[in-house]
Design an enzyme around this catalytic site. Sequence first.
Site, mmCIF file in Angstrom:
data_model
loop_
_atom_site.group_PDB
_atom_site.id
_atom_site.type_symbol
_atom_site.label_atom_id
_atom_site.label_comp_id
_atom_site.label_asym_id
_atom_site.label_seq_id
_atom_site.Cartn_x
_atom_site.Cartn_y
_atom_site.Cartn_z
ATOM 1 N N TYR A 142 84.715 -60.722 5.909
ATOM 2 C CA TYR A 142 84.774 -61.866 6.819
ATOM 3 C C TYR A 142 84.362 -63.172 6.136
ATOM 4 C CZ TYR A 142 85.614 -59.631 11.359
ATOM 5 O OH TYR A 142 86.165 -58.993 12.431
ATOM 6 N N LYS A 192 84.642 -46.593 2.825
ATOM 7 C CA LYS A 192 85.908 -46.133 2.246
ATOM 8 C C LYS A 192 85.650 -45.925 0.762
ATOM 9 C CE LYS A 192 90.310 -45.154 2.618
ATOM 10 N NZ LYS A 192 90.804 -43.961 3.351
ATOM 11 N N ASP A 224 88.665 -43.834 7.983
ATOM 12 C CA ASP A 224 89.830 -43.254 8.678
ATOM 13 C C ASP A 224 89.413 -41.988 9.424
ATOM 14 O OD1 ASP A 224 89.364 -42.077 6.190
ATOM 15 O OD2 ASP A 224 91.482 -41.840 5.681
ATOM 16 N N ASP A 248 83.897 -53.947 13.198
ATOM 17 C CA ASP A 248 84.695 -54.666 14.197
ATOM 18 C C ASP A 248 85.680 -53.702 14.849
ATOM 19 O OD1 ASP A 248 85.874 -56.872 15.609
ATOM 20 O OD2 ASP A 248 87.509 -56.819 14.147
ATOM 21 N N ASP A 252 85.316 -51.558 18.784
ATOM 22 C CA ASP A 252 86.297 -51.637 19.884
ATOM 23 C C ASP A 252 86.738 -50.236 20.291
ATOM 24 O OD1 ASP A 252 86.323 -54.412 20.020
ATOM 25 O OD2 ASP A 252 88.520 -54.518 20.109
#
Length: 358
Positions: A142, A192, A224, A248, A252
């Site tokens: 970000y 990851k 994942d 982020d 959600d």
Amino acid sequence: MEINICILPGDGIGVEIMNQAEKILDRVCLVFGHDADMDYGLIGGAAIDETGSPLPRETIDICQGKDAILLGAVGGPKWDHIDKSIRPEKGLLGIRKEFDLFANLRPAVLFPELRSASLLRPDIAEKGIDLLVVRELTSGIYFGMPRGEEMRQGQRVAYNTMIYSEEEIRRVARVAFEAARRRNFRVCSVDKANVLDVSQLWREVVVETSREYSDVELSHLYVDNAAMQLVRDPSQFDVILTSNLFGDILSDEAAVITGSLGMLPSASMGLKNPALYEPVHGSAPDIAGKDLANPLATILSVAMMLRYSFSMEREAQAIEAAVKKVLGKNIRTGDIMSPGMKQVGCSAMGDLVAAEIG
Ligand code: IPM
Ligand code: MG
């Protein structure tokens, strides 16, 4: 005790949900004998319209002297096509950075009353969801430099940089381990590391930090797989620790499997005040101004604020219990409505919860 805060309603449904937050705070003050000192500031699109900037200096100055900030939501179609350097979202990213709010706590809880609203298969929802996403909030892709868009060999290219320093990883990891100690003593770090260098460092530093917390069990998942496990069996998680971008996305996902984004609060904190509290959902421009929004995520954010910024555990629990009581009476806003329930608007929901406090 004085509850000294700044309210930043922002855009869309921000104004109506903040009105409910105030109702709840007034009620808590009355019942528990506190005083609230509430100031207001502009952020997001509302601030762009008034001042040309999504995070005016004046807003930062107002927040500076406060113990906590309560934020509604930012953004909307009205500002989708303006210069990208002044998008409403820049206000939110700016305030996080300004106050170094590096740890974002997003609890996802499936209220038993709302189990039928969950998108999960009933036998999975039956096992319950009670997890906490701890998302790094002021670094990673970000904010990483270099970033930008330019021409290379006659083509437009654009890039961002996913970068973490070990101290940035360590300090948010500590928040996750500390949180696990107040919960079920398990942290799952999501990265990851099979592909990204930045994730390999992330994992190393998290493992190192875990040595300070030998009573907490640490596990790791690739992002994942974590996304898949969240829908396959969310009951396996206690605390999920992850970086800004992965957090982020996963927060959600964690939110929506509980039935409604409209239910979930969040806290963003640094090492000193003010901390910032906001609902996880956005500004919902399609329903703004229609008294349709669900104020419960905001109301629960007020509870988090009282708990973490003011050490008012009793008051926080009183708010959470009031929310449960109203849900237990089969009262719902549109987003969590199901057959046989009574639908109310944003303001009525605020009144009903306030009335149950104390
Ligand atoms: C969130 C939001 C923000 C983010 C946006 C509005 C900048 O999606 O708080 O999760 O990406 O952090
Ligand atoms: Mg988000």
